[in-house]
Design an enzyme around this catalytic site. Structure first.
Site, mmCIF file in Angstrom:
data_model
loop_
_atom_site.group_PDB
_atom_site.id
_atom_site.type_symbol
_atom_site.label_atom_id
_atom_site.label_comp_id
_atom_site.label_asym_id
_atom_site.label_seq_id
_atom_site.Cartn_x
_atom_site.Cartn_y
_atom_site.Cartn_z
ATOM 1 C CG HIS A 233 -2.152 -0.806 0.910
ATOM 2 N ND1 HIS A 233 -2.811 -1.538 1.861
ATOM 3 C CD2 HIS A 233 -2.821 -1.004 -0.233
ATOM 4 C CE1 HIS A 233 -3.831 -2.140 1.303
ATOM 5 N NE2 HIS A 233 -3.856 -1.838 0.034
ATOM 6 C CD GLU B 24 -0.407 -17.316 -19.218
ATOM 7 O OE1 GLU B 24 0.264 -16.553 -18.520
ATOM 8 O OE2 GLU B 24 -1.569 -17.645 -18.923
ATOM 9 C CG ASP C 96 2.991 -17.744 -16.328
ATOM 10 O OD1 ASP C 96 3.773 -18.212 -15.480
ATOM 11 O OD2 ASP C 96 1.845 -17.374 -16.050
ATOM 12 C CB CYS D 250 -1.776 -8.471 -20.228
ATOM 13 S SG CYS D 250 -1.931 -10.258 -20.254
HETATM 14 C C1 PEP Z 1 1.794 -13.361 -17.531
HETATM 15 O O1 PEP Z 1 2.041 -14.535 -17.269
HETATM 16 O O2 PEP Z 1 2.512 -12.650 -18.245
HETATM 17 C C2 PEP Z 1 0.598 -12.714 -16.963
HETATM 18 C C3 PEP Z 1 0.232 -11.505 -17.326
HETATM 19 O O3 PEP Z 1 -0.104 -13.386 -16.029
HETATM 20 P P1 PEP Z 1 0.333 -13.586 -14.488
HETATM 21 O O4 PEP Z 1 1.514 -12.692 -14.252
HETATM 22 O O5 PEP Z 1 -0.860 -13.220 -13.700
HETATM 23 O O6 PEP Z 1 0.662 -15.038 -14.467
HETATM 24 MG MG MG Z 2 0.503 -15.877 -16.474
#
Ligand code: PEP
Ligand code: MG
Length: 559
Positions: free
Chosen positions: A183, A424, A448, A495
C-alpha cells in the site's frame, strides 16, 4: 558519501533532503483480565472505539480508495464477534481482546503465499491499531509530527501513516519492507511522491538527520552526498519534473505515433479499486482483469451473483474494454479455502485452465457471471495457460453451454462477446496459427512465457538474473505470436510485464503489437514513447533486434 542501489523503485521521482527516521511502535495492550461483572462496560468501550475509528476511515475513504477496504474491515462482524468472545467468555479487557484478534487474523493472511493478500494483513493491523489508539486515548501517529521538509526512512508505513503525511513536507519515502504492490507503494504513486520499498536494512544504514538523495527513477540512494553529486541530482530532478508535467498533459491524447500508427493503452487490474485508479490515466480499457483476486479475497468460491456484481461494477466504471481473465490459480497462487495437493512442479501442474476444466462447475459459475456482465459494457473473456487446440475447444464448449444456460434463464448478455486466450506457454506459441483461427484476440503473457521458454522459475531469487524477457528466444516467440495473430486477422495484445517496460515499448510497437496492457502508473511513459517515435523507425528497430542472437546484443541495441 555512500551509494546504495535498489532493485525496483515503487514510485518514480527524485528527492534530495534530510533523512527522517521513523520507527513504528506496536501499541501493546495493557494485558489485563477483568471481572465477569465488567464485561458489558468493556464491550461498550470497544464498540465506542470501533465506531469512532470507523467514522474516521469513512472520511478517509472519500479521499482514497484504499480506505474503502478499511471500512469493510471495520464492519467485519468476525472482528466484533471474536473480540466479544474474548471479553465475555475469557474475561479479557478490550485492549487485550483486540490485540489477540488482530494478530490472529493478520497471521492468517500473512501465511498466504501471495504478496497482494499479505498486504491485507497490514490493513487489518492498521484498522485495529486505529481502534487501539482510541482505547488507549492516544491521537495521531508518529509521522504527524514532521515539521520540516524530509525524506521519510522507515521499516514500513501503514495506509493510515501515509494518509496522515503532510505531503508539502515529505519529499520522498524509503521503506525496508514491502513490495511494489504494497500500500505504501500504491499510495506514494497516487500522491506523486518518489518512493522505494523493500530497501533491506535501510533504517540501520541511514543515520537520522543526514542529507540523502533518493533517486526513485534509476533506483539509487545516496547517503551524505558531496556537492558535485548533489548538483548533478538536482539537475536530474528538475528534468524529471519537467518531463512528468509534459507527460501528464498527454493523458487525453491517443497512443499514436507521429506517422499515424494507433495502438491501445490499457491497464492491468485486480479489482474495482484498481479500475477506478486507472481511469484518470486516459486508458483505452482494461487488458487484464486478474479475476483470481476476487477468489483470493473471498471466504469461499464467490457465487455467480457476487462475481456478476464485481464485473458489472468494473465495466461500468470503464471507458472501453474489460478483458476478464478466467480463474488463474495454482502455481504460486493459492486459495485460503481450497486445498491444493502438494505438487513437485506447481508451475507445470494443476493450474489455471487445467483446474477450471476439471472443476467445471466453478468454471461455469464464473463464465455465466461474465456473460451476464457483458450486457453492461464491452466485457471480454480470456482463458489463461492454453497449450493446445483441444484444450481451447473444451473451454469454448463450456462457454457455449453457459451461453445457453444464461439465455435459458432469460438473463441478458452480449451474444457477440469477444473471447481470447493468453499466449504464455511455448506450446501456444508453436500452434498460434491454429489457435488464432478460433478466438477473437491474443494477449501475450510474457511473465509466464519467459519462465517457460527459458526454463527459469519466475519466483526463484537464485535464478532471477536469468529471468530475462529480452532474451532473443522470448522476443522471437513474441514476434511469432504477433505474426500468427495478424495472419488470422485478430489483434494481438500483451499484458505481461514486458508491455510496460520502457525499453521494450518501441520494440513491441515495431513488431506490430496492437495493445499494451500494464500497471496504470506506467501508462504516461508508454504513451510518451509511442507518440515520440515513428512507426517506421520502430519497425527498423524491431527488425534489427530480431536479428540479434544474444541478450547482450539486444540490450546494446535498446540502450
Ligand atoms: C503473464 O504470465 O505474463 C501474466 C500476465 O499473467 P500472471 O503474471 O498473472 O501469471
Ligand atoms: Mg501468467
Amino acid at each position: 558519501m555512500q551509494k546504495i542501489t535498489i532493485k525496483k523503485p515503487a514510485s518514480k521521482g527524485i528527492a534530495i533532503g534530510e533523512a527522517f527516521l521513523y520507527r513504528q511502535r506496536k501499541l501493546e495492550a495493557d494485558r489485563g483480565l477483568i471481572s465477569p461483572k465488567a464485561t458489558s462496560r468493556e464491550m461498550g468501550r470497544f464498540k465506542d472505539a470501533l465506531a469512532s475509528a470507523r467514522r474516521r476511515v469513512v472520511e478517509l475513504a472519500a479521499q482514497s480508495e484504499i480506505f474503502a477496504a478499511h471500512v469493510e474491515i471495520a464492519d467485519d462482524p468476525f472482528i466484533l464477534e471474536t473480540v466479544e468472545l474474548k471479553i465475555t467468555g475469557e474475561f479479557k479487557n478490550a485492549e487485550l481482546a483486540l490485540e489477540e484478534t488482530s494478530d490472529e487474523i493478520a497471521a492468517r493472511f500473512e501465511a498466504i503465499d501471495d504478496e497482494y493478500l499479505r498486504e491485507r494483513a497490514a490493513d487489518v493491523k492498521d484498522v485495529c491499531g486505529r481502534v487501539m489508539r482510541r482505547l488507549k486515548g492516544l491521537s495521531g501517529t508518529g509521522v504527524a509530527g514532521i515539521d520540516r521538509p524530509v525524506i521519510l526512512v522507515c521499516d514500513n508505513l501503514t495506509p493510515s501513516d501515509t494518509a496522515g503525511l503532510d505531503t508539502s513536507l515529505v519529499l520522498g519515502i524509503i521503506t525496508s519492507e514491502g513490495g511494489s504492490t504494497s500500500h505504501v507503494a500504491i499510495m506514494a504513486r497516487g500522491l506523486g511522491l518518489p518512493a522505494v520499498v523493500g530497501a533491506e536494512g535501510i533504517t540501520d544504514i541511514v543515520p537520522p538527520g543526514v542529507e540523502i538523495i533518493l533517486d526513485a527513477v534509476d533506483g539509487t540512494i545516496v547517503v551524505d552526498p558531496d556537492a558535485q553529486t548533489r548538483d548533478s541530482y538536482a539537475r536530474k530532478a528538475k528534468d524529471f519534473g519537467a518531463r512528468r508535467r509534459a507527460l501528464a498533459a498527454l493523458a487525453g491524447l491517443p497512443a499514436e505515433t507521429p506517422d499515424g500508427r494507433r495502438v491501445k493503452l490499457c491497464a492491468n487490474v485486480g479489482n474495482l479499486r484498481d479500475v477506478k485508479g486507472a481511469v484518470p490515466y486516459g486508458i483505452d480499457g482494461v487488458g487484464l482483469f486478474r479475476s483470481e483476486f476476487l477468489y483470493m479475497e473471498s471466504q469461499g468460491f464467490p457465487t455467480e451473483d457476487e462475481q456478476f456484481a464485481a464485473y458489472k461494477a468494473a465495466t461500468q466504471a470503464l471507458p472501453g474494454e474489460l478483458v476478464i481473465r478466467t480463474l488463474d490459480v495454482g502455481g504460486d497462487k493459492s486459495l485460503p479455502y481450497f486445498r491444493f495437493e502438494e505438487e513437485e512442479n506447481p508451475y507445470l501442474g494443476w493450474r489455471a485452465i487445467r483446474m477450471c476444466l476439471d472443476m467445471v462447475e466453478v468454471f461455469k459459475t464464473q463464465l455465466r457471471a461474465i456473460l451476464r456482465a457483458s450486457a453492461f459494457g464491452d466485457v471480454r473473456i480470456m482463458f489463461p495457460m492454453i497449450i493446445s487446440v483441444e484444450e481451447l475447444d473444451r473451454a469454448l464448449e463450456v462457454l457455449a453451454a453457459c451461453k445457453r444456460e444464461v439465455e435459458g434463464h432469460g438473463a441478458g448478455y452480449n451474444p457477440e462477446i469477444k473471447c481470447g486466450i493468453m499466449v504464455e506457454t511455448p506450446a501456444a506459441v508453436m500452434v498460434a496459427r491454429e489457435l488464432a483461427g478460433k478466438v477473437d484476440f491474443f494477449s501475450i503473457g510474457t511473465n509466464d512465457l519467459t519462465q517457460y521458454v527459458l526454463a527459469v522459475d519466475r519466483g526463484n531469487r537464485r535464478v532471477a538474473a536469468s529471468f530475462d524477457s529480452f532474451h532473443p528466444a522470448v522476443l522471437r516467440a513474441v514476434n511469432a505470436v504477433i505474426e500468427a495473430g495478424h495472419a488470422a486477422g485478430i489483434p494481438v495484445a500483451m499484458c505481461g510485464e514486458l508491455a510496460g517496460n520502457e525499453k521494450a515499448v518501441q520494440l513491441l510497437l515495431g513488431m506490430g503489437l496492437d495493445e499494451f496492457s500494464m500497471t496504470a502508473s506506467q501508462i504516461p511513459d508508454a504513451r510518451y514513447l509511442i507518440r515520440n517515435r515513428s512507426f517506421a523507425e520502430a519497425k527498423d528497430l524491431a527488425a534489427a533486434v530480431l536479428r540479434c542472437g544474444s541478450v547482450t546484443q539486444v540490450r546494446e541495441l535498446l540502450g
